[in-house]
Design an enzyme around this catalytic site. Structure first.
Site, PDB file in Angstrom:
ATOM      1  N   VAL A   1     -83.704 -16.199  90.783  1.00  0.00           N
ATOM      2  CA  VAL A   1     -84.903 -15.453  89.787  1.00  0.00           C
ATOM      3  C   VAL A   1     -86.149 -15.756  90.602  1.00  0.00           C
ATOM      4  O   VAL A   1     -86.624 -17.083  90.311  1.00  0.00           O
ATOM      5  CB  VAL A   1     -84.658 -15.057  88.059  1.00  0.00           C
ATOM      6  CG1 VAL A   1     -85.477 -14.780  87.864  1.00  0.00           C
ATOM      7  CG2 VAL A   1     -83.583 -15.243  87.742  1.00  0.00           C
TER       8      VAL A   1
ATOM      9  N   ASP B   1     -72.664 -16.550  78.662  1.00  0.00           N
ATOM     10  CA  ASP B   1     -73.361 -17.120  79.489  1.00  0.00           C
ATOM     11  C   ASP B   1     -74.344 -17.661  78.448  1.00  0.00           C
ATOM     12  O   ASP B   1     -75.453 -17.880  78.869  1.00  0.00           O
ATOM     13  CB  ASP B   1     -73.422 -17.264  81.002  1.00  0.00           C
ATOM     14  CG  ASP B   1     -74.074 -18.661  81.710  1.00  0.00           C
ATOM     15  OD1 ASP B   1     -73.590 -19.730  80.615  1.00  0.00           O
ATOM     16  OD2 ASP B   1     -74.629 -18.497  82.893  1.00  0.00           O
TER      17      ASP B   1
END
Length: 758
Positions: free
Chosen positions: A450, A560
């Site tokens: 990210v 997740d």
């Protein structure tokens, strides 16, 4: 014999087995040097052998008495086995590595190491493990952390590599990975991303390593086609590739893999070593010294124009550059000099202006014309090449765009007025992240990296995924439409995507205050870690997941859920993020996901058996997050005792013996609000039920957390008075007076009161 002594004996036997096996390794031939060495150059001390079994043994290494710089560089040459080995002190013993190659300029040695194995014996019905130990403390050798990797092969196999600075500190750090598979037809040759094969890197400065398997992990369900699991170190550039036959055969058992070791001489810097010329290792007058970047000590190399062995007085010999036919060009004649050479031109020719190695005719117009023609042809060629490359890139971008349903997604965006979703170009993403500068990285995950970026004057988070799901390519555009319409205050909003790349990139709103994991585990200054704040964050996260399960069509399973995927804004408001593992709820059995995804420690045990992701899988993972909020402990702690490594297992055992309070974070213990804490613990226990059907839904979890919050805010609430009335009735009271004055709001503190009595 008690269990401790028995385990110690097993370890000693395993170590002795590895030492005996390593002493019987065979050699590969030394790769030839790219540079032609001087014929008279010696690589070893006078009277000492310079090779064994086809492998060159250059000084400071040596074969025989007084042939090496020190005992650590003494090399045994076993003629019967055609073997060469480096003896390394280990627990008052010496055990060898087989040498494949010694590189003097780089200070490296390639050796062969055994593969650890864990095999099921059909005859005895027992699991037999062979674990490999490497100990380099007190030697000039250390593992190269950049050019070696740790590989695990097998089905449902978990292996760890424990490392440290010495043999007594193997638990300074632990790394490892899990290799999973249920069916052979899901395995892919050459792929080592967790399905049948996984790999990870090593830390810098490691010189003590222990490779072992997680014996608690039961893989009996794959014994019918996978008898053996393997774990080993290997050189990154060795060319090893996963082959599916390793799953069904035992051909890797007892085999070896090449490993790269770094070595240095001395244990000081160059400046300190030069003060004592008698012990200074750089003996050749044409050598220089450089400090090692991998540890204490230094290395010697020949200066430019010389080659050979800098550790010998006459080891660095002048390179005859004229032996290379390309030293001088275009009628230039080569003249060798010590440490260099020069080129001369015949009569009527001269050196070119910018190259003393090349001759040219002394005719200016001819040179100008030739150069102009070359330049023109070069420009034309470069222009044609640039056009062709641009055309190819454009085709590739269109191909990816179409593969992921870009045209359908674009038409939908145009048809929906005010639709807040954008398809960005690759160029826009690269500009926003400064071409993916590492300084803009804000997080790493199993799905990708990210980056923080700026798009249209707004700070955003850009997720660059690692691997694309081939099964989802056609449906990717449709899923983006569904995910982009998620609108909840506690869910990170998906702003857009980029489809012009092999693996699509996702653009999210940027949440500035980091992850819940960092706030509850790092205890940094200003972290919001009070019980009230933790309870609010838990409720907000539960409401976000309940929204995904019950308010979207079709329902969305996150897949997740963990504390690193719960972000906190500047006001510590929870924002559920990272939908890289999310799937839309399947409409039929054929759509169930078959690839294991999620994070070890948070994975639903039922999902590990069935490979079917459901809403109850998210509930289980959320139960682990509740435990993190209560205990400030990690979901998996490899440094803890075996029975305490899994937070969920440790918690459930503690609940059984009423010792849950021992696990609580001290920062919430002091708040003395045990009724609230026990309610949260009970809820977490329900979420961690092994049977998914017996777990609550996320909506029920959110509602229960809301009730617990209100109980903490108003301990004398309506439920208390109902209990009081029921108690009075049980005691036989028939005349109960209730005095109530004012307005009572359960959501606000009320100055008015309710009095219950006989």
């Amino acid at each position: 014999m008690d269990e401790t002594k028995r385990n110690s004996l097993r370890h000693e036997i395993s170590t002795l087995y590895s030492l005996v096996a390593l002493s019987h390794l065979l050699l590969l031939l030394l790769s030839p040097s790219k540079t032609k060495a001087a014929k008279s150059a010696k690589i070893s001390l006078p009277g000492c052998p310079d090779s064994c079994g086809g492998v060159a043994i250059p000084y400071p290494f040596g074969i025989g008495l007084n042939c090496s710089m020190s005992e650590a560089f003494n090399v045994n040459c076993d003629a019967t086995l055609n073997g060469v080995a480096i003896p390394t002190p280990s627990m008052a013993r010496k055990w060898p590595f087989t040498i494949l190659n010694i590189n003097i300029p780089l200070g490296q040695a390639r050796v062969k190491c055994l593969i650890s194995s864990r095999c099921y014996n059909n005859a005895t019905k027992e699991v037999e493990s062979f674990n490999w130990l490497l100990y380099l403390e007190g030697t000039p050798y250390r593992l190269n952390h950049e050019k070696n990797k740790f590989v695990v092969i097998g089905c449902d196999i978990v292996a760890y590599v424990s490392f440290g600075a010495s043999e007594d500190s193997f638990r300074e750090g632990t790394s490892g990975c899990i290799s999973l598979c249920e069916r052979l037809d899901t395995l892919i040759n050459g792929s080592c991303s967790g399905l049948g094969c996984c790999e990870t890197s090593l830390p810098k400065g490691t010189n003590a390593i222990n490779v072992e398997f997680d014996e608690r992990h039961n893989n009996s369900r794959v014994y019918d086609f996978n008898h053996c699991g393997y774990a080993f170190l290997t050189e990154v550039d060795d060319g090893f590739e996963f082959d599916t036959r390793y799953i069904t055969t035992v051909e890797l058992t007892g085999q070896e893999m090449p490993v790269l070791l770094d070595w240095t001489v001395g244990n000081t810097t160059c400046d300190v070593a030069r003060t004592n010329q008698s012990s200074f290792a750089c003996k050749s007058k044409y050598s220089n010294c450089s400090d090692s970047i991998t540890g204490p000590g230094y290395l010697c190399n020949c200066i430019d124009g010389y080659e050979g062995n800098p550790y010998l007085e006459e080891g660095c010999q002048d390179i005859d550059e004229c032996a290379n036919q390309n030293s001088c060009y275009n009628r230039g004649k080569c003249h060798n000099t010590p440490g260099g050479y020069y080129c001369s031109c015949p009569f009527g020719w001269r050196h070119t202006r910018n190259n003393s190695r090349q001759c040219e005719l002394n005719v200016v117009p001819l040179i100008i014309g030739t150069c102009a023609a070359v330049v023109a042809l070069s420009i034309i060629g470069i222009s044609i090449y640039a056009i062709l490359v641009r055309r190819d890139l454009s085709k590739i971008k269109k191909k990816y765009f179409q593969q992921y349903g870009g045209w359908i997604l674009l038409e939908k965006i145009k048809s929906i007025q005010g639709f807040g979703f954008t398809i960005f170009t690759k160029q826009q993403i690269e500009q926003a992240t400064n071409n993916f500068d590492s300084a803009n990285i804000v997080g790493h995950g199993g799905q990708g990296t990210v980056y923080k970026g700026t798009l249209r004057d707004h700070i955003v988070a850009i997720k660059k995924c690692n691997i694309a799901d081939e099964n989802k390519k056609k449906e990717f555009g449709k899923e983006m439409l569904i995910l982009s319409q998620i609108n909840h205050k506690n869910i990170v909003r998906l702003l857009g995507c980029c489809l012009e790349v092999e693996v699509p990139m996702l653009v999210y709103e940027f949440i500035p205050n980091g992850t819940l994991f960092h706030h509850i585990h790092n205890k940094k200054q200003g972290s919001c870690i009070s019980l009230t704040t933790r309870l609010r964050i838990a409720q907000e996260s539960a409401e976000a997941l309940a929204y995904l399960h019950f308010s979207t069509s079709p329902p969305i399973f996150h897949g997740d859920v963990k504390s690193t995927n719960i972000l906190l804004d500047q006001n510590c408001i929870a924002k559920v993020s990272d939908f890289g593992a999310s799937i839309l709820a399947p409409t039929d059995e054929a759509q169930f996901v078959t690839l294991v995804q999620g994070t070890y420690g948070y994975l639903d045990p039922e999902y590990m058996q069935s490979y079917q992701l459901t809403d109850k899988s998210d509930v289980y993972s959320f139960g682990v997050v509740l435990l993190e909020l209560l205990t400030s402990k990690s979901a998996i702690d490899f440094d803890a005792p075996e029975e305490e490594r899994s937070l969920s297992s440790h918690f459930l055992c503690a609940m059984e013996v009423n010792k849950m309070q021992d696990l609580l974070d001290n920062e919430i213990k002091c708040e003395v609000d045990m009724e609230v804490i026990m309610k949260i613990a009970k809820l977490a226990k329900e979420c961690l039920n092994m049977k998914g059907e017996e777990r609550p839904t996320m909506k029920e979890v959110a509602e229960e957390l809301d009730r617990i919050r209100k109980l903490k805010q108003h301990p004398w609430g309506v439920e208390y008075y109902i209990e009081e009335i029921e108690t009075l009735l049980d005691e036989g009271s028939h005349n109960i007076e209730i005095e109530y004055s004012g307005y009572f709001n359960i959501d606000e503190e009320a100055e008015e009161s309710i009095v219950v009595g006989r």
